[in-house]
Design an enzyme around this catalytic site. Structure first.
Site: not given
Lengths: 484, 456
Positions: A217-219, A221
């Site tokens: 997920g957003s980790t 990014k």
């Protein structure tokens, strides 16, 4: 008739040569692999006949062999029960060994070649043979804090020392008690084994390094940010698109932000703000702008796709091989086919914390023989230079913004700068998303890098997020290390 | 071969005595080693055991000095060493299974060893010249066939683990094919010496390959069918292979025609393929040969392999491994037991002892002055080689596993008796071959076959 007798003699010689070659193959070439076959009772009997070395955490045994009166002579006990189970593993007469018990089996049992000289001395002096003891890098206080914070929620916590790669905590849940498997009552061992294998959620699997790999997920990014900054085309203050929905090329679908709102005025934002609010549309467009090769390359520098032994085997994390543009857009925000272990995500934070230098993670600090002489000691080793120090510094500033003014507010620790990144990863179907947090502290002098994953929203279920569920766990782990 | 010479050959009995003392010493040290390793003390009976064993083989040695002074000096020490080591391992496995000396297999093996040595000595005394055996050619043929097929009879035949190769009378069981093997070798030798000219000289060439006449194919077909009968009715692949292999080898030596080997191999492969199609247990053997860890099948080979691997290069030491974990560790799998406790080094030494034994047998064949003696010694020597190859090859995955005993070592009286008889016959032939020619000018001169002079 003599010449056929001579020829028959040559045939006989060939036959016996075949036997000698076969015996050599079995007893020399394949001997090790045959010895190490699971269920080889001879190897097991040999290892039970002498005192197996202890596994130590902070000088205290977390796995120790105690003398028994039955004919197996020594029984393995695990004083802390479940707390270290996934690191120590089990040591069962029937089912073999796992984790450190298996990976360092040769040293623990004393059969390793590295102990040859010491064994020889034992034979000459007539002392009973004894295995070497293995001191882990784990920190009891941090392990305890991580286990308590995760509680009975499904998930995993990994804490690293970013400067060395030493693993300070490794917790996975649900877990198991290795003591019943080490029992000498083979019926009860077999019963526990069946029970554990049939239990829901696979308690025998170490979710921190194995398991079914998680979408990060957003980790992820952080990886996309690193690729962007390293490309030279971006700085934290570069303006990037941040609409409420990003129309993806080659398809009719569009990608929304988490809250359905634009990430900034006029559908525009800066890279640092995009990370702080975890702006999906901004990172999707940055990812597409960089191209799949640049993102994959950066992921590999952080350790994606690499076989790692710590010395437990770690499942390599995955970045999709040939994503098209919409797939790349989703990959850049850690969805689509991007998969990672919690250890891998902790390694991302650790590399950023250590000025871009990724240290090889390890679990075994020292191995000592029974006289406490050090046989083997792990020195910190550089695994790769993930980013340049300047980029690492920029990433740190951006991650501090996440905690100070963005989605990671629950990771704040009074009196200490914390850098971090949240994640809420869609896992497909109607399942509730997995919650992530990764970060390090103190941001200006990092002592710990941490990654937390809680499956399907943990105890909060629907409506949970990385900040509400995972960040508090990470905070407790960071506090346990820094004593703040 | 024999050149006229005035030098009297040395008897070499002194060499034999020295080697014999070495062999006895090795066996006694091994016996003491087992006692110390398992019970932490010297076996209480090591003195009576040692004296008994020594007296027995030294008596045999004296018989040789008396009746066969020119016999090969290496055969008796090797047989003694192999037999003694086998006894030690069987005793060691008894201890591991919790049996005392009185209850286990070792004491029975010891009695059989004594009986076998006595029988071998008596044979050497009774048979002063091996050529006398030719008088009973067809008696041996009949006896061999009857013994081979005896287990098929109702009441006395016994099936053990699917193979019907045992007879039992009262509490006493016996594997007659072991003795039958020797009778058949004597018969082959005698028969082939008579017919070798017909078999080797007549025939036509097809594609440049000399083939025998159809009617000369009779004997090999009969041998093949008899082997198949053993295979089909007694389900014993090992014995079948052994008999047929010995026959083909002797046929080749007698006729010097390689076509017999080609024909034999083709027939053997055809027989094996038929057996593979017909018998589920043979298919299982082949599967386990390719993958000994095949799930759901016997783990016997796998256990043996892991035992040998556990021994590694130098072995665990006698009494310190776990050979008892393998089934039949004291009979079919005695070689992996040695591999485990004596290591690759020890196993190599044992295999080399067999090499020496076979080599001395073939050498007796080379040196023998009569065709019958040549064929007899070659056949007996090759039978040991083939049997060792089949049984050790089976446990080391050179060929699929078939049940045969390891000569001199496996627990089992009939095998031990048969192998000592083979030693007695080889000693007799080698004595005849090496003794000074002058002694030959007795009444036997003139009854010899016409010597065929060969240029190659």
């Amino acid at each position: 008739m003599n010449s056929p007798i001579r020829r028959l003699g040559a045939v006989v010689a060939l036959m016996f040569c075949a036997l000698l070659v076969a015996a050599t193959i079995i007893q020399f070439v394949q001997a090790n692999s045959l010895d190490n076959r699971p269920g080889n009772r001879r190897t097991l009997l040999a290892s039970y006949s002498k005192q197996r070395g202890s596994i130590l955490v902070g000088g205290n045994a977390v796995a120790i062999s105690k003398p028994t009166s039955d004919d197996l002579k020594w029984r393995r006990t695990y004083p802390n029960g479940k707390l270290y189970a996934d690191v120590t593993g089990y040591y069962s007469f029937t089912y073999g060994a796992s984790a450190i018990e298996q990976a360092e089996g040769g040293l623990l049992s004393g059969s390793s070649d590295r102990l040859f000289y010491r064994r020889l001395v034992d034979v000459i002096t007539g002392k009973p043979p004894q295995g070497a003891s293995v001191e882990l890098t784990l920190n009891a206080k941090v392990q305890q804090a991580a286990a308590e914070a995760l509680g009975n929620q499904r998930g995993a916590v990994v804490a690293l020392d970013p400067k060395t790669g030493a693993i300070l905590a490794m917790v996975t849940s649900p877990t198991y008690d290795p003591n019943p498997l080490a029992s000498h009552n083979l019926t009860s061992v077999s019963k526990s084994w069946t029970q554990l294998n049939n239990a829901p959620n696979n308690p025998l699997i170490n979710r921190a390094i194995n398991g079914n790999l998680y979408p990060p997920g957003s980790t992820f990014k952080l990886v996309t940010s690193a690729a962007a900054l390293a490309s030279g085309k971006y700085t934290p203050n570069t303006t990037v698109p941040g609409p409420a929905r990003l129309k993806l090329p080659q398809t009719t679908v569009s990608l929304p932000t988490d809250d359905g709102q634009p990430c900034g005025p006029n559908d525009k934002t800066t890279l640092i703000h995009a990370l702080a609010v975890s702006c999906n549309t901004a990172y999707a467009s940055v990812g597409m702008n960089l191209g799949a090769a640049a993102v994959r390359n950066q992921a590999q520098k952080f350790g994606w796709g690499q076989d790692l032994k710590i010395p437990l085997a770690v499942t390599p994390s995955v970045f999709p091989a040939n994503p098209n543009l919409p797939e790349l857009a989703q990959s850049a925000i850690g969805q689509f086919d991007v998969r990672a272990t919690p250890l891998q995500i902790a390694m991302v934070s650790a590399a950023i914390a250590n000025n871009g230098k990724l240290m090889t993670p390890y679990l075994v600090q020292t191995v000592r023989d029974k006289n406490l002489d050090v046989i083997q000691s792990t020195d910190p080793k550089l695994m790769s230079t993930a980013v340049q120090p300047g980029v690492a510094q920029q990433l740190t500033t951006m991650m501090e913004a996440v905690v100070n003014s963005g989605t990671g507010s629950n990771a704040r620790v009074p009196g200490m700068k914390v850098a971090g990144k949240t994640g809420t990863a869609q896992v497909g179907g109607n399942q509730i998303a997995d919650d992530w947090f990764t970060g390090f502290a103190p941001a200006d002098n990092p002592q710990v890098a941490v990654a937390v994953v809680v499956e399907n929203g943990g105890n909060m279920k629907q409506g949970s997020s990385g900040n509400t569920v995972a960040a508090p766990i990470a905070r407790k782990v960071m506090q346990a290390v820094t004593s703040k | 071969m024999s050149t006229v010479s005035t030098v009297t050959p040395r008897t070499r009995r002194g060499t034999e005595l020295v080697l014999l003392i070495f062999a006895i010493a090795i066996v006694l040290v091994a016996y003491a080693n087992v006692g110390i390793a398992i019970k932490n003390r010297l076996p209480a009976d090591i003195v009576p055991m040692g004296v008994g064993f020594t007296v027995l083989v030294l008596a045999f040695h004296l018989v040789l000095r008396w009746r066969a002074p020119y016999a090969d000096p290496v055969l008796l020490p090797i047989a003694t060493l192999l037999n003694g080591l086998g006894l030690v391992m069987i005793h060691r496995l008894d201890l591991a299974n919790g049996d005392t000396l009185g209850q286990g297999a070792a004491v029975r093996q010891l009695m059989w060893s004594a009986l076998s040595i006595v029988v071998a000595a008596v044979l050497l005394i009774v048979i002063k010249d091996h050529r006398r055996l030719r008088r009973y050619t067809f008696t041996f043929a009949l006896g061999g066939l009857v013994l081979l097929l005896l287990p098929l009879l109702p009441f006395i035949g016994r099936s053990v683990l699917g193979s019907r190769i045992w007879i039992g009378i009262g509490g006493f069981s016996f594997q007659p094919s072991e003795i039958s093997k020797i009778l058949v070798v004597i018969f082959f030798a005698s028969y082939l010496v008579q017919t070798r000219d017909a078999l080797s000289l007549v025939g036509r060439r097809i594609l440049g390959f000399p083939l025998p006449r159809a009617r000369d194919m009779g004997p090999i077909m009969i041998a093949w069918l008899a082997s198949l009968a053993v295979l089909v009715f007694e389900s014993d692949l090992g014995t079948s292979l052994l008999f047929f292999g010995i026959f083909v080898a002797m046929l080749y030596v007698a006729t010097e025609r390689r076509s017999w080997i080609a024909i034999g191999l083709i027939l053997f492969l055809a027989g094996s393929y038929i057996a593979y199609l017909l018998f589920a247990h043979f298919q299982e053997r082949v599967t386990l040969w390719i993958n000994p860890f095949h799930p759901g099948m016997s783990d016997q080979i796998a256990l043996g392999l892991m035992g040998m691997a556990n021994g590694g290069l130098f072995g665990t030491g006698l009494g310190q491994g776990h050979p008892e974990l393998t089934y039949f560790a004291n009979s079919d799998f005695i070689i992996p037991s040695f591999g485990e406790e004596l290591g690759l080094v020890g196993l190599t030494a044992i295999i080399l002892l067999y090499v020496l034994l076979v080599e001395r047998g073939l050498r007796a064949g080379l040196a023998a002055r009569d065709g019958f003696g040549k064929l007899l010694a070659t056949g007996l020597g090759f039978s040991i080689a083939l049997q060792v190859f089949v049984v050790i090859g089976g446990v080391t995955r050179v060929i699929p596993l078939t049940g045969l005993t390891t000569p001199f070592m496996s627990a089992g009286g009939s095998s031990l008796l048969a192998n000592w008889v083979i030693i007695a016959l080889l000693l007799r032939v080698s004595d005849q071959a090496r003794q000074p020619t002058i002694e030959q000018s007795g009444p036997t001169l003139g009854t010899d076959d016409t010597q065929v002079v060969k240029t190659r």
